[in-house]
Design a protein around this motif. Structure first.
Motif, PDB file in Angstrom:
ATOM      1  N   LEU A 118       0.842  -1.187   0.000  1.00  0.00           N
ATOM      2  CA  LEU A 118       0.000   0.000   0.000  1.00  0.00           C
ATOM      3  C   LEU A 118       0.887   1.252   0.000  1.00  0.00           C
ATOM      4  N   LEU A 119       1.944   1.156   0.800  1.00  0.00           N
ATOM      5  CA  LEU A 119       2.887   2.261   0.909  1.00  0.00           C
ATOM      6  C   LEU A 119       3.548   2.541  -0.449  1.00  0.00           C
ATOM      7  N   TYR A 120       4.010   1.467  -1.103  1.00  0.00           N
ATOM      8  CA  TYR A 120       4.612   1.616  -2.433  1.00  0.00           C
ATOM      9  C   TYR A 120       3.667   2.355  -3.375  1.00  0.00           C
ATOM     10  N   GLY A 121       2.415   1.890  -3.382  1.00  0.00           N
ATOM     11  CA  GLY A 121       1.416   2.490  -4.271  1.00  0.00           C
ATOM     12  C   GLY A 121       1.248   3.970  -3.985  1.00  0.00           C
ATOM     13  N   GLY A 122       1.136   4.289  -2.693  1.00  0.00           N
ATOM     14  CA  GLY A 122       0.945   5.683  -2.291  1.00  0.00           C
ATOM     15  C   GLY A 122       2.108   6.559  -2.718  1.00  0.00           C
ATOM     16  N   VAL A 123       3.326   6.065  -2.460  1.00  0.00           N
ATOM     17  CA  VAL A 123       4.511   6.858  -2.808  1.00  0.00           C
ATOM     18  C   VAL A 123       4.610   7.039  -4.317  1.00  0.00           C
ATOM     19  N   LEU A 124       4.247   5.988  -5.052  1.00  0.00           N
ATOM     20  CA  LEU A 124       4.317   6.071  -6.512  1.00  0.00           C
ATOM     21  C   LEU A 124       3.361   7.150  -7.038  1.00  0.00           C
ATOM     22  N   VAL A 125       2.138   7.155  -6.509  1.00  0.00           N
ATOM     23  CA  VAL A 125       1.155   8.148  -6.944  1.00  0.00           C
ATOM     24  C   VAL A 125       1.661   9.555  -6.612  1.00  0.00           C
ATOM     25  N   PHE A 126       2.197   9.698  -5.390  1.00  0.00           N
ATOM     26  CA  PHE A 126       2.724  10.987  -4.962  1.00  0.00           C
ATOM     27  C   PHE A 126       3.847  11.448  -5.901  1.00  0.00           C
ATOM     28  N   THR A 127       4.744  10.527  -6.226  1.00  0.00           N
ATOM     29  CA  THR A 127       5.868  10.872  -7.099  1.00  0.00           C
ATOM     30  C   THR A 127       5.386  11.333  -8.470  1.00  0.00           C
ATOM     31  N   MET A 128       4.457  10.564  -9.036  1.00  0.00           N
ATOM     32  CA  MET A 128       3.937  10.892 -10.365  1.00  0.00           C
ATOM     33  C   MET A 128       3.313  12.281 -10.383  1.00  0.00           C
ATOM     34  N   LEU A 129       2.595  12.609  -9.289  1.00  0.00           N
ATOM     35  CA  LEU A 129       1.866  13.871  -9.259  1.00  0.00           C
ATOM     36  C   LEU A 129       2.784  15.054  -8.995  1.00  0.00           C
ATOM     37  N   PHE A 130       3.686  14.906  -8.026  1.00  0.00           N
ATOM     38  CA  PHE A 130       4.394  16.084  -7.535  1.00  0.00           C
ATOM     39  C   PHE A 130       5.858  16.166  -7.939  1.00  0.00           C
ATOM     40  N   MET A 131       6.466  15.058  -8.309  1.00  0.00           N
ATOM     41  CA  MET A 131       7.846  15.152  -8.791  1.00  0.00           C
ATOM     42  C   MET A 131       8.098  14.110  -9.866  1.00  0.00           C
ATOM     43  N   PRO A 132       7.524  14.351 -11.044  1.00  0.00           N
ATOM     44  CA  PRO A 132       7.598  13.350 -12.116  1.00  0.00           C
ATOM     45  C   PRO A 132       9.028  12.993 -12.516  1.00  0.00           C
ATOM     46  N   LYS A 133       9.975  13.821 -12.146  1.00  0.00           N
ATOM     47  CA  LYS A 133      11.358  13.459 -12.481  1.00  0.00           C
ATOM     48  C   LYS A 133      12.042  12.741 -11.328  1.00  0.00           C
ATOM     49  N   GLY A 134      11.269  12.358 -10.325  1.00  0.00           N
ATOM     50  CA  GLY A 134      11.818  11.593  -9.221  1.00  0.00           C
ATOM     51  C   GLY A 134      12.592  12.449  -8.240  1.00  0.00           C
TER      52      GLY A 134
END
Lengths: 241, 336
Positions: free
Chosen positions: B290-306
């Motif tokens: 669940l944590l992985y999923g959450g962090v992935l969504v957050f990354t995509m939205l707010f820092m697409p370049k990681g």
């Protein structure tokens, strides 16, 4: 030098070119002019190997290009500056240039080619380490031309180099085209900026709905009544009415 | 000398990391090994996914090939995994070439390429599950021999730590090396604008296939290490979708197409996931997923370049270097 014979190209149901023949001789600037959708870009993209013809043949210095893949065609010295630049936006100016010179034949003379490009476009040297997306429109066009020159072309095919540029920048791009010819390069120019490109062309073809409607020296096509009526308009007439 | 300076930083960073386990409890050394395994795999994936922009969702295929090849050869022929690793890499090279050719030759891109790679990895799960010599669904166990460096087996964790540390260093050096090589430029050119790359004389088909092969070969070596460390390989464990997804997760969160992104992603995320698993595992199974999923969504939205991309743009804002992060007129400029 470049010989296109009886070329036909079809996009699924739509026939974009029917039986187009053109010839480009060494050291010339040859223009392909015409309205939007006349098939100008299709012609260049087919010569580049990005599109496949349904009929006809393309030879360059006697070598058959018709079935060659695009990257092999570049190695034979037939290189295009694509419409809308198509740079690699997140790479630096220098990296963009290096990709242009990355194939085998170009590698040997790469240092020299880079010097030539920077000599022609000192602006690019200043911006060497900047990513391509931060350049102005005119600089991006210069980079696109420079990148193509890095692959040491014998013939440069430019697709709408003046597209979307301010008039003063357009002037300088046409000056560059002439400079390239003076340096011994052959140029096939596709343009909607008809008057300007005809003025600098040795020979020109007018494409209409996928076929050659008219051909001749740049000056004679420019002077032709049909060209004037269809594309240029008389400089004095329009306001009188 | 200047040419080698860029390689000096990874060597120093990994050299310093080599001292860490001397001060850490065994459990933390284990977490360190997990971090490095995923950093290694994600760095391997990043060559194809980040540099060349071809998002494979089936890298479990190559990891499984590496894990199974060395384990099978050790069990049946007593072959040392040190050699078995290279056999696995050879098989992975063949598989990588085949997958690359079969997909890229026919112009598969983006989601279509991803779907085919998922399907192939999933097919491998079922093939191996029904393959008696490979232990079927039960998988293969690495025969326990006690400490035996020749068979890549150790009682303690330290030797494993140093093996995967060196492997990850080599992977990072490979990524660093690509950054300045013609092949690396070609990969990025393919990602940024494939048609333009082809028009500039880049053999885009060959470039993509080579990227897939290199990435597959590196991933397979990680598979062998994985098998030796956990002393077990099962079809779903190494070929499965969890492997394929986690591999790219760390690369995306850390920063696609960057040298350090996959490592940074793993360093930050693996410990958090492990803590979540250890603390909440009994009451709340799958909390780390669940944590992985959450962090992935957050990354995509707010820092697409990681994370690495974010650090870069913050740094360029502070130092006022030519700002690459601000979007200027797109180079595609004009109508088409």
């Amino acid at each position: 030098m470049l010989n296109v014979e009886n070329l036909s190209v079809q996009y699924s149901a739509f026939k974009a070119l029917h039986g187009v023949s053109i010839k480009v001789e060494q050291g010339q600037i040859v223009s392909i002019v015409g309205a939007n959708g006349a098939g100008k870009s299709t012609l260049i993209n087919t010569v580049s190997g990005l599109l496949r013809p349904t009929e006809g043949s393309i030879t360059f210095e006697g070598v058959e290009l018709t079935t060659m893949s695009a990257h092999e065609i570049v190695r034979h010295g037939v290189v295009q500056v694509p419409e809308g630049r198509k740079l690699f936006p997140d790479m630096t100016v220098q990296e963009n240039l290096l990709v242009g010179g990355s194939h085998k034949r170009a590698r040997a003379g790469r240092g020299e080619a880079l010097t030539q490009v920077y000599d022609l476009f000192p602006k690019l040297m200043e911006r060497e380490k900047q990513s391509a997306r931060t350049l102005s429109g005119g600089e991006q066009q210069m980079l696109a031309i420079g990148r193509a020159m890095m692959s040491q072309p014998k013939i440069l095919m430019m697709d709408e180099p003046s597209l979307g540029l301010a008039p003063i920048v357009v002037q300088s791009i046409f000056a560059v085209v002439q400079e390239l010819r003076n340096r011994g390069l052959t140029v096939l120019l596709v343009e909607q900026n008809i008057r300007h490109s005809l003025q600098i062309s040795d020979y020109a073809y007018v494409l209409e709905t996928g076929a050659v409607a008219l051909e001749g020296t740049g000056a004679s096509v420019l002077a032709d009544d049909h060209t004037k009526a269809a594309y240029i308009g008389s400089p004095t007439g329009s306001e009188a009415h | 000398m200047r040419r080698y300076r860029e390689f000096l930083i990874p060597v120093v960073v990994f050299g310093l990391a080599g001292f860490l386990p001397l001060f850490l409890k065994t459990y933390y050394v284990h977490i360190g090994i997990l971090i490095l395994i995923w950093a290694y795999l994600a760095t391997s994936w990043n060559i194809l996914g980040g540099y060349a922009g071809q998002h494979s969702l089936g890298h479990g295929l190559y990891m499984g090939i590496g894990a199974y090849a060395s384990t099978y050869l050790a069990l049946n022929f007593g072959l040392t995994p040190w050699v078995g690793m290279f056999v696995g890499m050879a098989f992975a090279a063949a598989a990588g070439w085949f997958v690359g050719y079969a997909t890229f030759r026919y112009g598969l891109k983006g989601a279509y390429f991803a779907l085919v790679t998922i399907a192939l990895a999933e097919a491998a799960v079922y093939v191996v599950s029904n393959w008696k010599a490979m232990g079927g669904a039960a998988g293969l166990e690495v025969k326990y021999l006690g400490t035996n460096p020749f068979m890549m087996q150790f009682d303690g964790k330290l030797p494993y730590f140093y093996i995967i540390l060196v492997m990850t260093l080599l992977a990072v050096l490979t990524a660093q090396w690509l950054n300045r090589r013609r092949f690396g430029y070609r990969l990025i050119a393919v990602r940024e604008n494939e048609e333009a790359a082809e028009a500039m004389g880049v053999n885009t088909l060959g470039t993509k296939i080579n990227a897939n092969v290199l990435s597959a070969v590196m991933t397979a070596a990680g598979g062998t290490f994985f098998a030796q460390y956990f002393t077990y390989v099962g079809p779903r464990v190494v070929f499965g979708e969890m492997v394929s997804v986690q591999i790219l997760l760390f690369a995306i969160i850390g920063g696609l197409g960057t040298v350090w992104g996959p490592l940074v992603g793993a360093v930050i995320l693996v410990p958090v996931a492990e803590i979540a698993r250890a603390e909440l595992g009994t009451q709340f199974q799958g909390a780390h997923l669940l944590l992985y999923g959450g962090v992935l969504v957050f990354t995509m939205l707010f820092m697409p370049k990681g994370i690495v991309g974010l650090v870069k743009s913050v740094r360029s804002r502070i130092w006022k270097t030519p700002d690459d992060s601000v979007s200027a007129p797109a180079p595609e400029g004009g109508a088409s």
